[in-house]
Scaffold this motif. Structure first.
Motif, short mmCIF file in Angstrom:
data_model
loop_
_atom_site.label_atom_id
_atom_site.label_comp_id
_atom_site.label_asym_id
_atom_site.label_seq_id
_atom_site.Cartn_x
_atom_site.Cartn_y
_atom_site.Cartn_z
N TRP A 172 0.85 -1.20 0.00
CA TRP A 172 0.00 0.00 0.00
C TRP A 172 0.89 1.25 0.00
CZ3 TRP A 172 -0.63 4.40 2.77
CH2 TRP A 172 -1.80 5.12 2.54
N ALA A 173 1.91 1.25 0.88
CA ALA A 173 2.79 2.43 0.98
C ALA A 173 3.53 2.65 -0.34
CB ALA A 173 3.77 2.25 2.13
N ARG A 174 4.04 1.56 -0.93
CA ARG A 174 4.80 1.68 -2.18
C ARG A 174 3.96 2.35 -3.28
NH1 ARG A 174 8.13 2.82 -5.77
NH2 ARG A 174 8.38 1.54 -7.60
N TYR A 175 2.68 1.98 -3.35
CA TYR A 175 1.86 2.47 -4.46
C TYR A 175 0.89 3.59 -4.06
CZ TYR A 175 4.07 -1.15 -7.12
OH TYR A 175 5.02 -1.91 -7.75
N ASN A 176 1.09 4.19 -2.88
CA ASN A 176 0.30 5.37 -2.52
C ASN A 176 1.15 6.57 -2.11
OD1 ASN A 176 -2.65 4.89 -2.72
ND2 ASN A 176 -2.13 3.11 -1.47
N LEU A 177 2.23 6.30 -1.36
CA LEU A 177 3.03 7.43 -0.84
C LEU A 177 3.57 8.31 -1.96
CD1 LEU A 177 5.14 6.02 2.15
CD2 LEU A 177 3.00 7.32 2.19
N PHE A 178 3.91 7.66 -3.10
CA PHE A 178 4.54 8.44 -4.18
C PHE A 178 3.62 9.56 -4.69
CE2 PHE A 178 1.92 5.75 -6.81
CZ PHE A 178 1.63 6.54 -7.90
N ILE A 179 2.29 9.39 -4.49
CA ILE A 179 1.34 10.39 -5.00
C ILE A 179 1.69 11.76 -4.42
CG2 ILE A 179 -1.11 11.08 -4.99
CD1 ILE A 179 -1.78 8.07 -5.03
N VAL A 180 2.08 11.77 -3.14
CA VAL A 180 2.46 13.03 -2.49
C VAL A 180 3.98 13.23 -2.54
CG1 VAL A 180 2.38 14.28 -0.30
CG2 VAL A 180 0.51 12.76 -0.93
N ARG B 289 0.18 4.21 -13.37
CA ARG B 289 -0.21 2.98 -14.08
C ARG B 289 0.18 1.75 -13.27
NH1 ARG B 289 1.40 5.81 -18.76
NH2 ARG B 289 3.49 4.93 -18.66
N GLN B 290 1.41 1.81 -12.67
CA GLN B 290 1.87 0.70 -11.83
C GLN B 290 0.90 0.50 -10.65
OE1 GLN B 290 3.91 -0.86 -13.86
NE2 GLN B 290 5.25 -1.39 -12.16
N ARG B 291 0.44 1.64 -10.11
CA ARG B 291 -0.47 1.60 -8.96
C ARG B 291 -1.77 0.88 -9.34
NH1 ARG B 291 -4.65 4.74 -6.91
NH2 ARG B 291 -4.62 4.87 -4.62
N ARG B 292 -2.30 1.25 -10.53
CA ARG B 292 -3.56 0.62 -10.97
C ARG B 292 -3.36 -0.88 -11.17
NH1 ARG B 292 -4.27 4.85 -14.73
NH2 ARG B 292 -4.22 3.42 -16.49
N LYS B 293 -2.18 -1.23 -11.71
CA LYS B 293 -1.90 -2.64 -11.97
C LYS B 293 -1.74 -3.42 -10.66
CE LYS B 293 2.10 -4.79 -13.63
NZ LYS B 293 3.31 -4.68 -14.44
N GLY C 66 -5.26 -4.51 -9.91
CA GLY C 66 -5.20 -5.65 -10.84
C GLY C 66 -5.53 -5.31 -12.28
N GLU C 67 -5.43 -4.03 -12.66
CA GLU C 67 -5.74 -3.68 -14.05
C GLU C 67 -4.63 -4.16 -14.97
OE1 GLU C 67 -6.76 0.40 -14.94
OE2 GLU C 67 -7.99 0.49 -13.13
N VAL C 68 -5.02 -4.72 -16.14
CA VAL C 68 -4.01 -5.16 -17.10
C VAL C 68 -3.65 -3.97 -17.97
CG1 VAL C 68 -3.47 -6.78 -18.95
CG2 VAL C 68 -5.02 -7.45 -17.09
N ILE C 69 -2.34 -3.64 -17.98
CA ILE C 69 -1.91 -2.46 -18.73
C ILE C 69 -0.90 -2.88 -19.78
CG2 ILE C 69 -0.54 -0.33 -18.52
CD1 ILE C 69 -2.06 -0.34 -15.60
N VAL C 70 -1.18 -2.50 -21.03
CA VAL C 70 -0.24 -2.85 -22.10
C VAL C 70 0.75 -1.69 -22.23
CG1 VAL C 70 0.00 -3.50 -24.53
CG2 VAL C 70 -2.10 -4.05 -23.27
N GLU C 71 2.03 -1.99 -21.85
CA GLU C 71 3.07 -0.94 -21.90
C GLU C 71 3.76 -1.01 -23.25
OE1 GLU C 71 4.50 1.14 -19.49
OE2 GLU C 71 3.78 0.40 -17.55
N LYS C 72 4.13 0.19 -23.80
CA LYS C 72 4.90 0.19 -25.04
C LYS C 72 6.34 -0.21 -24.73
CE LYS C 72 3.04 4.21 -26.58
NZ LYS C 72 3.40 5.53 -27.01
#
Ligand SMILES: CCCCCCCCCCCCC[C@@H](O)CC(=O)SCCNC(=O)CCNC(=O)[C@H](O)C(C)(C)COP(=O)(O)OP(=O)(O)OC[C@H]1O[C@@H](n2cnc3c(N)ncnc32)[C@H](O)[C@@H]1OP(=O)(O)O
Length: 242
Positions: A154-162, A226-230, A234-240
């Motif tokens: 949770w911290a890894r994919y939320n703290l970065f927002i701030v 995008r990493q956070r959503r994935k 669990g969203e599937v994200i197609v990265e270039k």
């Protein structure tokens, strides 16, 4: 026919064995690397806290952590190598921009210009980097050990927002504070005429670096969103590809 099938399966087995050995070696190295980096940033956090408790000011704090900071932040260059050889699934460009901009901040700004080392903005980015890196490396470590506590994820994919915008504000204010000293001292400048016939002005280089945050930072930030959503949803994200 039978023999070629047998050959194929032997070859396949050998390839699988090689992949297994490679991934075991890679996992062992990454585990060691992430534990070492978590420990390094924890040492930095503790040194900063001890300094502040003892002195009651942030003045002189940079000097007290400079060596450890330079070592661990520079060592992060290894991460660009991890991406390049494919042992982690991250873009070389995204990692390269992140790591190089940090190394630039440490070596070519904060370490080179003593007069700015006591700025509040330096304290800001140091605290933000430290919190972020302890979270990030402990996330990777627990993830590799298959025992990832949810609060770290949770911290890894939320703290970065701030933290990301705060870090950028700290970095940009520090470069801005450096500008008058760079202009006055003419540091890292090359004036004509010289034997290479090249002219370079570090002052304008710093202005270009500041401006380059405008196109580059949003890309890093949106990558993390995008990493956070994935990772969290669990969203599937197609990265270039790079
Ligand atoms: C030379 C002059 C240059 C001047 C340039 C000037 C322009 C600069 C603009 C840039 C501004 C940067 C400002 C910045 O310094 C400010 C701050 O940092 S403030 C603090 C907040 N920061 C953050 O939160 C950092 C966020 N960024 C990152 O985490 C990474 O650096 C990043 C590479 C951007 C993203 O990480 P990644 O793509 O790796 O995402 P994941 O963490 O989700 O990982 C993806 C998969 O890879 C595996 N992985 C990655 N690394 C490791 C590792 N070390 N060990 C093990 N595994 C690893 C990870 O587990 C994921 O795997 P899977 O998908 O299988 O789960």
């Amino acid at each position: 026919m039978a023999s070629s099938e047998e050959d194929g399966s032997v070859e396949e087995k050998e390839n699988n064995n090689k992949k297994r050995t490679k991934s075991a070696v890679a996992t062992a190295w990454l585990t060691f690397y992430n534990i070492a980096m978590t420990a390094g940033w924890l040492v930095l956090a503790m040194t900063m806290m001890r300094f502040y408790i003892q002195k009651g000011t942030h003045k002189g704090l940079y000097r007290s952590i400079a060596r450890t900071l330079k070592f661990f932040q520079t060592f992060a260059l290894v991460e660009v190598g991890h991406c390049a050889i494919g042992i982690v699934r991250t873009s070389v460009i995204v990692t390269g921009v992140q790591v190089c901009s940090r190394i630039f901040m440490v070596w070519f700004i904060t370490n080179s210009i003593r007069q700015i080392q006591n700025e509040e903005s330096v304290l800001l980015f140091l605290v933000v980097w430290t919190v972020t890196e302890i979270t990030r490396y402990s996330y990777y470590t627990f993830n590799l050990l298959n025992h990832l506590p949810y609060f770290i994820k949770w911290a890894r994919y939320n703290l970065f927002i701030v933290m990301y915008p705060l870090g950028v504000i700290g970095e940009l204010l520090t470069i801005y504070a450096a500008l008058p000293y760079v202009r006055r001292s003419g540091m890292y400048c090359m004036r004509l005429p010289n034997k290479y016939n090249v002219s370079f002005d570090y002052y304008y280089c710093l202005i270009i670096v500041m401006l380059s945050y405008i196109p580059l930072f949003p890309q890093l930030y949106f990558h993390m969103l995008r990493q956070r959503r994935k990772m969290l949803h669990g969203e599937v994200i197609v990265e270039k590809d790079d």
